[in-house]
Design an enzyme around this catalytic site. Structure first.
Site, PDB file in Angstrom:
ATOM      1  N   GLU A 188     -14.942  47.468  17.888  1.00 35.96           N
ATOM      2  CA  GLU A 188     -13.989  48.849  18.427  1.00 35.96           C
ATOM      3  C   GLU A 188     -13.752  49.571  17.098  1.00 35.96           C
ATOM      4  O   GLU A 188     -13.773  50.799  17.207  1.00 35.96           O
ATOM      5  CB  GLU A 188     -12.761  48.274  19.250  1.00 35.96           C
ATOM      6  N   HIS A 189     -13.003  48.809  16.124  1.00 37.40           N
ATOM      7  CA  HIS A 189     -12.945  49.809  15.116  1.00 37.40           C
ATOM      8  C   HIS A 189     -14.189  50.454  14.530  1.00 37.40           C
ATOM      9  O   HIS A 189     -14.391  51.385  14.041  1.00 37.40           O
ATOM     10  CB  HIS A 189     -12.234  48.786  13.953  1.00 37.40           C
ATOM     11  N   GLU A 209      -4.563  43.305  10.242  1.00 38.03           N
ATOM     12  CA  GLU A 209      -3.733  43.894  11.491  1.00 38.03           C
ATOM     13  C   GLU A 209      -3.175  42.487  12.119  1.00 38.03           C
ATOM     14  O   GLU A 209      -2.325  42.232  12.579  1.00 38.03           O
ATOM     15  CB  GLU A 209      -4.538  44.682  12.401  1.00 38.03           C
ATOM     16  N   HIS A 254     -12.900  43.282  18.851  1.00 42.65           N
ATOM     17  CA  HIS A 254     -11.876  43.978  18.160  1.00 42.65           C
ATOM     18  C   HIS A 254     -12.451  44.865  17.030  1.00 42.65           C
ATOM     19  O   HIS A 254     -12.130  46.207  16.568  1.00 42.65           O
ATOM     20  CB  HIS A 254     -10.647  43.298  17.750  1.00 42.65           C
TER      21      HIS A 254
HETATM   22 ZN   LIG Z   1      -7.096  47.222  15.915  1.00 44.15          ZN
END
Ligand SMILES: [Zn+2]
Length: 1010
Positions: free
Chosen positions: A110-111, A208, A107
């Protein structure tokens, strides 16, 4: 961004709606057309083009497409091209990402890859491209075993630009330490400019994920997957457990990238009418030819079977929106098949729907109807997207005493079904809904396909095979015919005789949030105490460097861009005809709808007395779910499934496009069906209008509880929308009504209803309301159908009208005049026990035709640039921005935000930024491109004409509005920011979040406990 369950199986393959924008070309009727012919001529099986060898070419006639499967010879990269005469082209590159810990590495990666790359070294090129493109969709998503990067656009130049940025991001990201710290996690001084302020954890993904798990149902879903498939990658928290994220190092992130984001572990997908050969040569020349094959070792093994079922229990926070004595969740999960078995996957998808979907489903009857819980738990149903697929049945909102009953009810239901099986009509209804969903054309077909195929293709299931829906249906029917106990045997095999079964329960404790915070504090203390002076100095330095980098003026000239001149000045006219059918105004629109007719009606509600107004959304929620005529709610639902794509009812509040004090309020009823079932569909509506059964108190109680639970669950997801609606409510009458019908006010009203002992009086009022609304008196209608069925559709509609009461009034729809509404300033802090906030501030807007409506819309987009940087990059929130809704309000918002008052001050700073001319002409051009992504959003054939019908916006008004945006100058933006924001006399504010001392002591804010 993260997703846990994108979608469900093949049944949902083409039915998922994804928000997109921008169709400028007209759709054509779907036939296997020019795009298919072209690929078949150029790509016979066995040839090699630009390093790719063609492995398979397959027509799928029911979807009007040709699939081409290729392999990149040197690296082994997999490629699927879908040729289809659709101008909205899609690209997606995906990788199998298989973390073995809960640091959230896929994750965070991905960012981070979206923070700058070799060819595009500016920060966050991905976000910047949002403003330099006319894409209809751009995003990136992490699932439990894959990460995908999809986009859609209609412009060939845009397609190439975006593909270049995406590919450079995934294959050559910079992955700098600062990007890792910003997006992942870091220790930093609470006030980055004050060295004596305490050190705290910061980071976009860190915050998040705290937000995600603030939703106890998300927590439950995560733990359920971890529990049923524990031995490999599904046993960890792929998005990141906030308490584990601080274990991730920058080096580990880079290592993970090198192994997972490699062509040998990649899947490329392209869709649409652009030439495949261009895509292949670009990808090979610029990227793949520079790599050699590796073994990425990302195979996900099957989960070893268990000899005994397992059970576990977890805790969660208390939910203030749910009834206090019924807050447990329970679910039973079963491990099923290896996902590569496409047909069995299809069978289980149908079985899952039979078991769970609609009021005829056995688990609906055995769990929801006796009110053992308020609704199914979110993971319920069949999940065909992990190596071993799973089926889950569970409930939320369960009382302590009922937990055991739920367990035995689940077991008993399977036992009963193994004996009785399912009625044939139920099976037919499900098959009908699959067939209809195949024909129902979306404006984002290519994207939907990409997202649906990604998870199974990722696990080496054959994606072309999975598209053969008709073949699967035929084979399924054959199985049923040759073996009447086909489905019963499945029940025995997969559920009754399956020892790989996992039961999870969850209950709230009052100190849950405190415990979690304590754990985070302990982790922080441990990290902080072990710091040397040198470490501290470095943390301070990095904090400063990061802040400087975030504040530095950026040169983004390396990025490709479209130009405002690429936006067409012309609009495609809405081709509709206005007719009157028995006095009811009808907008008829002929479209290539694949033999489907779409029906839409708005029923005016202005004459509904004030005391019944709060019940309008309740009526919408239950109207088609109570039964009608000689059908009880179950058999009625069965009829609906057999004959239509569903009957929908919702509230409508439409501001007048020209007169700022008028609006329309009403309910919208809509549905679609195959042309030859139109008469049946109207018969069902006639039953609803004339003989809806609003007398089943128990049924009503069940529905009220379900609606209240769903709404309460939506708060943590859509908190920014609730905050915007609440903050706008006192600034204009349209938002005031929106707040009443779908805002926090509605949410607490539903909660109140769900806790009422006797709903009898409410049901009586609902009958009264239905009597006022359900007639042909104040009705206006839109019908979209195929040209050859135009007359037939209108004739059927006439037949429907002849069965209804009332005399059509033919009055103007804008009967509400807001003379009673007095705008006033109001700021509310709505206390909810979340670890994050949703902040909003609002000002009254102008009507659609006002010359400033376009510039205000542009201003909101321009401000996004400032707000994103301040609220997300610097503030660590998941997101922030501004919205301008014509006829309603201009609203600022933040999403999953660790800050509160600071963000409210940032909203004001955004206004000052504009007034002081902090932007340049390029910023304005980029904002224009950004706005046009939604102004020119693609519209599917079934929805053509809805701008005119639902929003009363004529082509002329639309053209003027577009022009006012295209022609807006920087000084126009400064002027509207001054007039409507800084100099506004009325302002609304709302903060949804935990207790907040600053606001408690602020005389301009009032506090509401929930
Ligand atoms: Zn995210």
């Amino acid at each position: 961004m993260t997703i846990s369950r994108l979608f469900r199986g093949i049944g949902a393959l083409v039915s998922r709606r994804i928000v997109t924008s921008s169709r400028t070309k007209e759709p054509v009727p779907w036939v296997v057309g020019a795009a298919s012919e072209a690929v078949k001529a150029k790509f016979p099986v066995g040839v090699t083009v630009s390093g790719f060898r063609v492995k398979e070419v397959q027509d799928i006639s029911e979807l009007y497409l040709t699939a081409v499967r290729l392999e990149h010879v040197a690296t082994g990269a997999d490629y699927l091209h879908i040729a289809r005469d659709d101008p909205t082209n899609t690209f997606c590159v995906g990788f199998r990402t298989t973390p073995m810990d809960s640091t959230g590495v896929p994750h965070i990666l991905e960012h981070t890859v979206l923070c700058g790359s070799k060819r595009y070294p500016c920060s966050d090129p991905f976000m910047k491209m949002l403003n330099r493109s006319l894409s209809t969709f751009m995003n990136a998503m992490t699932g439990s075993d894959f990460t995908i990067y999809p986009f859609s656009t209609q412009h060939p130049v845009d397609f190439r630009n975006l593909m270049s940025v995406y590919l450079d991001a995934v294959f050559h990201p910079n992955l700098t330490e600062l990007d890792f710290l910003q997006e992942g996690w870091r220790l930093e001084h609470e006030d980055v400019n004050n060295r004596s302020s305490p050190l705290v954890f910061k980071g976009v993904v860190f915050n998040e994920m705290k937000g995600v798990f603030a939703d106890s149902q998300q927590l439950f879903s995560q733990k359920l997957q971890n529990g049923i498939l524990p031995s490999h990658t599904y046993g960890v928290v792929y998005g990141g457990d906030p308490l584990c994220i601080p274990e991730l190092t920058w080096d580990h992130l880079k290592h993970f990238h090198a192994h997972h984001y490699h062509p040998s572990n990649a899947r490329f997908y392209t869709y649409g009418d652009m030439p495949l050969e261009d895509h292949l040569s670009f990808i090979d020349d610029n990227y793949l030819s520079k790599f050699t094959r590796i073994d990425p070792s990302t195979t996900v093994p099957e989960e070893p079977g268990w000899s005994e079922p397992r059970e576990a229990h977890i805790n969660c926070g208390k939910d203030p929106m749910a009834s206090p004595d019924a807050q447990n969740s329970i679910a039973v999960s079963y491990k099923l098949i290896n996902v590569v078995d496409n047909f069995e996957n299809f069978v289980l998808e149908i079985l899952g729907q039979l078991l769970m979907s609609g009021p005829n489903a056995p688990f609906y009857e055995s769990l929801l109807e006796p009110q053992l819980g308020s609704s199914f738990s979110p993971s319920s149903g069949y999940d065909g997207h992990t190596r071993n697929t799973t089926f889950t049945v569970g409930l939320q909102g369960v009382k302590d005493a009922d937990l055991g009953t739920v367990k035995s009810a689940i077991e008993d239901t399977f036992k009963r079904l193994a004996e009785t099986g399912f009625p044939r009509e139920r099976v037919e209804a499900i098959l009908h809904s699959i067939e209809l969903s195949v024909k129902h054309e979306k404006s984002s077909f290519g994207l939907g396909l990409a997202m649906n195929l990604a998870p199974i293709w990722n696990l080496d299931s054959d994606p072309v095979d999975a598209l053969q829906i008709n073949r699967n249906i035929t084979q399924f029917r054959k199985c049923l015919e040759s073996n009447p106990t086909f489905l019963q045997e499945k029940i025995k095999k997969y559920f009754l005789n399956n020892t790989h079964k996992y039961t999870l329960t969850m209950s709230p404790t009052s100190d849950y949030e405190l415990n979690l915070q304590n754990k985070e504090n302990e982790l922080l203390a441990k990290q902080v105490t072990s710091l040397t002076e040198e470490d501290r100095a470095r943390i301070w330095e990095l904090g400063q460097t990061l802040r400087q980098k975030q504040e530095a003026k950026q040169d983004i000239s390396c990025l490709p861009t479209l130009h405002v001149s690429d936006i067409s000045r012309k609009i495609a006219p809405t081709l509709v005809t206005d007719v009157s059918v028995s006095g009811v105004p009808v907008q008829a629109c002929d479209q290539p709808t694949n033999g489907i007719t779409y029906f839409n009606a708005v029923l005016d509600a202005q004459h509904v007395p004030e005391r019944l107004q709060p019940l309008v959304p309740v009526l919408c929620g239950v109207l088609t779910r109570m039964g009608a005529g000689h059908f009880d709610f179950r058999s009625f639902d069965q009829e609906v499934e057999l004959k239509t794509g569903g009957l929908n009812v919702n509230t409508v509040i439409t501001p007048h496009p020209v007169e700022s004090n008028k609006y329309e309020q009403g309910i919208q009823v809509s549905s679609h069906c195959l042309n030859h079932k139109l008469n049946d569909m109207f018969d069902l509506w006639a039953l609803i209008f004339n003989e809806v059964k609003l007398d089943d108190l128990q049924r009503f109680g069940t529905l009220v509880k379900m609606i209240a639970t769903n709404q309460a669950n939506s708060l943590v997801f859509h908190g920014h929308r609730y905050a915007m609606t609440a903050s706008a409510a006192t600034t204009n009458p349209v938002s005031a009504l929106t707040e009443k019908w779908s805002g926090l006010t509605c949410l607490s009203y539903m909660k109140e209803l769900s806790e009422m002992e006797d709903l009898g009086p409410v049901l009586e009022q609902l009958k009264e309301l239905a009597g006022l609304l359900l007639s042909r008196e104040c009705m206006r209608v839109a019908i979209n159908s195929t040209p050859e069925y135009h007359d037939g559709a209108l004739k059927n509609f006439e037949g429907f009208l002849s069965k209804l009461d009332g005399t059509p009034r033919g009055t103007s729809p804008f009967t509400c005049v807001s003379s009673e509404f007095t705008p006033h300033t109001s700021r509310n802090h709505q206390i909810f026990p979340f670890p994050i906030n949703f902040a909003s501030k609002s000002y009254a807007g102008v009507c659609y035709a006002h010359p400033d409506a376009g510039p205000l819309r542009l201003l909101a987009r321009l401000m996004f640039k400032f707000l994103h940087k301040e609220i997300r990059e610097k503030g660590g929130a998941y997101g922030g921005g501004a919205n301008s809704t014509a006829g309603a309000a201009y609203s600022f918002y933040s999403y999953r935000d660790p800050n509160s008052t600071k963000t409210l001050a940032t909203f004001d700073a955004a206004v000052e930024w504009v007034l002081s001319g902090g932007f340049n002409e390029t910023d304005v051009s980029e904002a224009k491109l950004g706005v046009f992504q939604s102004v020119d959003a693609p519209v599917s054939p079934g929805s053509k004409g809805s701008r005119r019908f639902l929003s009363h916006i004529s082509d002329e008004l639309f053209a003027d509005h577009r022009r006012s945006i295209l022609d807006a100058q920087p000084q126009d933006l400064i002027r509207v920011a001054r007039t409507y924001l800084r100099d506004a006399s009325i302002e609304g504010g709302c903060l949804i979040g935990p207790k907040n001392e600053d606001l408690e002591n602020d005389p301009f804010w009032s506090t509401v406990s929930n």
